[in-house]
Design a protein around this motif. Structure first.
Motif, mmCIF file in Angstrom:
data_model
loop_
_atom_site.group_PDB
_atom_site.id
_atom_site.type_symbol
_atom_site.label_atom_id
_atom_site.label_comp_id
_atom_site.label_asym_id
_atom_site.label_seq_id
_atom_site.Cartn_x
_atom_site.Cartn_y
_atom_site.Cartn_z
ATOM 1 N N ASN A 156 53.008 24.602 24.191
ATOM 2 C CA ASN A 156 54.242 24.810 23.625
ATOM 3 C C ASN A 156 54.661 23.907 22.617
ATOM 4 O OD1 ASN A 156 53.850 22.420 25.419
ATOM 5 N ND2 ASN A 156 55.948 22.404 25.944
ATOM 6 N N ILE A 157 54.124 24.479 21.438
ATOM 7 C CA ILE A 157 54.043 23.649 20.204
ATOM 8 C C ILE A 157 54.918 24.484 19.251
ATOM 9 C CG2 ILE A 157 51.960 24.155 19.188
ATOM 10 C CD1 ILE A 157 51.920 21.138 18.533
ATOM 11 N N ARG A 158 55.677 23.965 18.510
ATOM 12 C CA ARG A 158 56.461 24.574 17.060
ATOM 13 C C ARG A 158 55.534 24.062 16.139
ATOM 14 N NH1 ARG A 158 61.632 22.863 14.892
ATOM 15 N NH2 ARG A 158 61.227 21.081 15.929
ATOM 16 N N ILE A 159 55.189 25.065 15.254
ATOM 17 C CA ILE A 159 54.431 24.833 14.003
ATOM 18 C C ILE A 159 55.252 25.004 12.688
ATOM 19 C CG2 ILE A 159 52.426 25.552 12.658
ATOM 20 C CD1 ILE A 159 51.227 26.727 15.557
ATOM 21 N N LEU A 160 55.333 24.098 12.000
ATOM 22 C CA LEU A 160 56.106 23.910 10.716
ATOM 23 C C LEU A 160 55.461 23.850 9.434
ATOM 24 C CD1 LEU A 160 59.177 21.789 12.090
ATOM 25 C CD2 LEU A 160 58.952 24.476 12.104
ATOM 26 N N ALA A 161 55.415 24.425 8.374
ATOM 27 C CA ALA A 161 54.535 24.251 7.362
ATOM 28 C C ALA A 161 55.473 24.110 6.041
ATOM 29 C CB ALA A 161 53.779 25.554 7.139
ATOM 30 N N SER A 162 55.116 23.624 5.199
ATOM 31 C CA SER A 162 55.567 23.356 3.500
ATOM 32 C C SER A 162 55.290 24.829 2.787
ATOM 33 C CB SER A 162 54.777 22.424 2.924
ATOM 34 O OG SER A 162 54.840 22.816 1.557
ATOM 35 N N PRO A 163 56.154 25.441 1.947
ATOM 36 C CA PRO A 163 56.019 26.649 1.284
ATOM 37 C C PRO A 163 54.993 26.693 0.539
ATOM 38 C CG PRO A 163 57.953 25.512 0.507
ATOM 39 C CD PRO A 163 57.494 24.505 1.605
ATOM 40 N N ALA A 164 54.288 25.401 0.244
ATOM 41 C CA ALA A 164 53.136 25.595 -0.738
ATOM 42 C C ALA A 164 51.977 26.458 -0.406
ATOM 43 C CB ALA A 164 52.554 24.076 -1.126
ATOM 44 N N THR A 165 51.256 27.231 -1.413
ATOM 45 C CA THR A 165 49.987 28.159 -0.981
ATOM 46 C C THR A 165 49.154 27.473 -0.245
ATOM 47 O OG1 THR A 165 50.770 29.443 -2.847
ATOM 48 C CG2 THR A 165 48.586 29.567 -1.993
ATOM 49 N N ARG A 166 48.876 26.170 -0.602
ATOM 50 C CA ARG A 166 47.589 25.334 0.220
ATOM 51 C C ARG A 166 48.049 25.121 1.706
ATOM 52 N NH1 ARG A 166 50.007 22.490 -3.664
ATOM 53 N NH2 ARG A 166 50.671 20.364 -3.063
ATOM 54 N N THR A 167 49.350 24.808 1.891
ATOM 55 C CA THR A 167 49.733 24.536 3.311
ATOM 56 C C THR A 167 49.688 25.860 3.997
ATOM 57 O OG1 THR A 167 51.986 24.499 2.643
ATOM 58 C CG2 THR A 167 50.850 22.279 2.803
ATOM 59 N N GLN A 168 50.228 26.726 3.588
ATOM 60 C CA GLN A 168 50.492 28.148 4.083
ATOM 61 C C GLN A 168 48.826 28.631 4.298
ATOM 62 O OE1 GLN A 168 53.250 30.292 4.608
ATOM 63 N NE2 GLN A 168 54.058 28.153 4.425
ATOM 64 N N GLN A 169 48.084 28.390 3.621
ATOM 65 C CA GLN A 169 46.471 29.027 3.859
ATOM 66 C C GLN A 169 45.922 27.818 5.094
ATOM 67 O OE1 GLN A 169 45.181 28.572 -0.235
ATOM 68 N NE2 GLN A 169 44.397 30.423 0.047
ATOM 69 N N THR A 170 46.193 26.687 5.174
ATOM 70 C CA THR A 170 45.804 25.873 5.967
ATOM 71 C C THR A 170 46.691 26.139 7.421
ATOM 72 O OG1 THR A 170 45.497 24.187 4.405
ATOM 73 C CG2 THR A 170 45.828 23.212 6.737
ATOM 74 N N ALA A 171 47.842 26.451 7.584
ATOM 75 C CA ALA A 171 48.217 26.925 8.720
ATOM 76 C C ALA A 171 47.958 28.214 9.270
ATOM 77 C CB ALA A 171 50.022 26.927 8.413
ATOM 78 N N THR B 29 57.643 28.421 8.161
ATOM 79 C CA THR B 29 57.889 27.951 6.627
ATOM 80 C C THR B 29 59.104 27.166 6.149
ATOM 81 O OG1 THR B 29 56.392 29.403 5.616
ATOM 82 C CG2 THR B 29 57.512 28.297 4.138
ATOM 83 N N LEU B 30 59.278 25.856 6.012
ATOM 84 C CA LEU B 30 60.563 25.109 5.929
ATOM 85 C C LEU B 30 60.429 24.689 4.269
ATOM 86 C CD1 LEU B 30 61.169 23.039 9.006
ATOM 87 C CD2 LEU B 30 62.293 25.057 8.179
#
Length: 150
Positions: free
Chosen positions: A44-59, A68-69
């Motif tokens: 039960n985990i919420r996953i939040l990511a930066s909009p940067a391409t590298r964080t989107q790819q990591t996520a 995406t926030l």
């Protein structure tokens, strides 16, 4: 509440900053850490990511839904990151994929209640838990893992 801070994996240099992609090494780092996280993180985990391409790819390496926030973009403040997670006494466990120095400063504050510059290696996670035992609030470092250790 558990908060897992995951720094994006190795990315190429260049501009614009938000468009930088993972290198082949970064893709491997993200895949290794994603596999480790899938085995260990709470269901039960919420996953939040930066909009940067590298964080989107990591996520995306997790193969799970994430939000995406924009407020997690490079240069955001540690307090904004912690507020987005609901730290320290939120109801949800949260995984945040973001950037230095924000992640290191957020880890330092979560652990010591002081703003300091701690380093989080590319592709690494800091897993911090907060709990109440009676009247006492406790903060516990559950794990600090780099892709090289997996």
């Amino acid at each position: 509440m558990d908060i897992i801070l995951w720094r994006h994996a190795e990315a190429e240099e260049g501009f614009p900053d938000l468009a930088r992609k993972l290198t082949p090494k970064g893709e491997q780092q993200a895949a290794k850490m994603a596999a480790w996280l899938k085995q260990h993180m709470p269901a039960n985990i919420r996953i939040l990511a930066s909009p940067a391409t590298r964080t989107q790819q990591t996520a995306s390496a997790l193969g799970m839904e994430f939000t995406t926030l924009d407020e997690l973009a490079p240069g955001s403040s540690p307090q904004v990151l912690l507020d987005a997670a609901g730290w320290p006494l939120g109801q949800d466990n949260v995984l945040i994929i973001g950037h230095q120095p924000t992640l290191g400063m957020a880890a330092a504050y979560a652990m010591t209640r002081r703003m300091q510059y701690w380093s989080v290696k590319k592709g690494a996670i800091w897993w911090i838990a907060n709990r109440r035992r009676g009247e006492e609030e406790q903060t516990v470092l559950r794990a600090m893992v780099t892709p090289e250790l997996i």
